[in-house]
Design an enzyme around this catalytic site. Structure first.
Site, PDB file in Angstrom:
ATOM      1  N   ASN A   7      52.153  45.256  44.603  1.00 17.80           N
ATOM      2  CA  ASN A   7      50.722  45.036  44.386  1.00 17.80           C
ATOM      3  C   ASN A   7      49.954  45.774  45.479  1.00 17.80           C
ATOM      4  O   ASN A   7      49.893  45.318  46.615  1.00 17.80           O
ATOM      5  CB  ASN A   7      50.449  43.519  44.445  1.00 17.80           C
ATOM      6  N   TRP A   8      49.379  46.934  45.099  1.00 23.70           N
ATOM      7  CA  TRP A   8      48.707  47.766  46.106  1.00 23.70           C
ATOM      8  C   TRP A   8      47.282  47.313  46.373  1.00 23.70           C
ATOM      9  O   TRP A   8      46.564  47.943  47.174  1.00 23.70           O
ATOM     10  CB  TRP A   8      48.755  49.237  45.679  1.00 23.70           C
ATOM     11  N   LYS A   9      46.861  46.258  45.684  1.00 21.27           N
ATOM     12  CA  LYS A   9      45.528  45.674  45.914  1.00 21.27           C
ATOM     13  C   LYS A   9      44.472  46.787  45.998  1.00 21.27           C
ATOM     14  O   LYS A   9      44.501  47.735  45.217  1.00 21.27           O
ATOM     15  CB  LYS A   9      45.542  44.810  47.183  1.00 21.27           C
ATOM     16  N   HIS A  93      45.787  36.074  40.564  1.00 15.88           N
ATOM     17  CA  HIS A  93      46.157  36.245  41.978  1.00 15.88           C
ATOM     18  C   HIS A  93      45.207  35.410  42.840  1.00 15.88           C
ATOM     19  O   HIS A  93      44.027  35.253  42.504  1.00 15.88           O
ATOM     20  CB  HIS A  93      46.070  37.728  42.367  1.00 15.88           C
ATOM     21  N   GLU A 164      53.102  32.322  45.055  1.00 12.79           N
ATOM     22  CA  GLU A 164      52.503  32.963  46.217  1.00 12.79           C
ATOM     23  C   GLU A 164      51.673  31.937  46.985  1.00 12.79           C
ATOM     24  O   GLU A 164      50.490  31.742  46.688  1.00 12.79           O
ATOM     25  CB  GLU A 164      51.605  34.120  45.771  1.00 12.79           C
TER      26      GLU A 164
HETATM   27  P1  PGA Z   1      51.385  40.463  51.088  1.00  8.64           P
HETATM   28  O1  PGA Z   1      50.672  40.131  49.691  1.00  8.64           O
HETATM   29  O2  PGA Z   1      52.773  40.965  50.758  1.00  8.64           O
HETATM   30  O3  PGA Z   1      50.512  41.516  51.716  1.00  8.64           O
HETATM   31  O4  PGA Z   1      51.425  39.200  51.870  1.00  8.64           O
HETATM   32  C1  PGA Z   1      51.392  39.606  48.616  1.00  8.64           C
HETATM   33  C2  PGA Z   1      50.483  39.416  47.428  1.00  8.64           C
HETATM   34  O5  PGA Z   1      49.329  39.036  47.599  1.00  8.64           O
HETATM   35  O6  PGA Z   1      50.905  39.670  46.280  1.00  8.64           O
END
Ligand code: PGA
Length: 246
Positions: A7-9, A93, A164
């Protein structure tokens, strides 16, 4: 087989996303051992689909609006994502839930729309630090899962879940693997009360090359959803190599 979902956000811009997609496309992925998917910024999604078409790597979107098409300024729907060649959609998310105020009912609509469009929703659930401190982890997960799964018709489609914990995301304070194992066991039990189809459940929250195997070497954890570490090629390579060796 374990999943490595990236997940590159909103970390990378269009050019950076494309550069990373091109490198990812060259990786050797043993499909029997690992299922890889990248979730780039919307700007890079069509290019990612194109670049990864002949590889074992899939492309997903980080969110998908439920309404398919029409006068909805700024929205990007599951229907349009599917038509652009996308396979997966992250839904619910915690950054959508807590930064953009998405509630359980909206998450449910998005899940239904993603399934209807032929995408595989990757539904995120997890408790906040406040929930945890108030001993409400199970309460929160039950509530989120009930909204997603109660009466849900899969109709031959596929759905996945990512556990998560909100307090573990981007904090370097990953949930310890034994606890993640227990919680994912709880999540799977809850889901089995609603649907009989097997639902893979991933762990997400501060996963990187140093701790990835401590999750994926557990039978009950089907893979990982990785945020910031998955935007660095060296980390991505190391995680993939670890999963292939395992
Ligand atoms: P992170 O994020 O690996 O940067 O903690 C995980 C996510 O939000 O999917």
């Amino acid at each position: 087989m374990k999943y490595l979902f990236c997940n590159w956000k909103m970390y990378l811009d269009y050019q950076q996303s494309l550069a990373l997609v091109k490198q990812v496309g060259k990786l050797k992925v043993d499909k029997k051992k690992v299922g890889v998917a990248v979730f780039p910024t919307f700007f890079a999604v069509p290019e990612a689909v194109k670049a990864l078409k002949k590889t074992a790597i899939k492309t997903g979107v980080q969110d998908a609006t439920a309404i398919p098409q029409g006068a909805y300024t700024g929205a990007v729907s599951a229907y349009l994502a599917k038509r652009a060649g996308v396979q997966y959609a992250i839904i619910g998310h915690s950054e959508r839930r807590y930064v953009f105020g998405e509630h359980d009912e909206e998450v449910r609509k998005k899940v239904e729309a993603a399934l209807e469009a032929g995408l595989i929703p990757v539904v995120c659930v997890g408790e906040t630090k406040e929930d945890l401190d108030a001993d409400k982890r199970q309460y929160r997960l039950k509530k989120q899962l009930m909204h997603v799964f109660d009466g849900l018709k899969i109709n031959g489609g596929k759905i996945m879940v990512a556990y998560e914990p909100v307090w573990a995301i981007g904090t370097n304070d990953a949930c310890d693997p034994a606890t993640a194992d227990d919680v994912i066991g709880f999540i799977k039990k809850e889901i089995s009360g609603y649907i009989s189809a097997p639902v893979p459940v991933l762990y997400g929250g501060s996963v990187g090359s140093k701790n990835v195997l401590s999750y994926t070497n557990r039978d009950i954890i089907d893979g990982v959803l990785v945020g910031s570490a998955s935007t660095k090629m060296s980390e991505l390579k190391a995680m993939l190599a670890a999963l292939i060796r395992a």
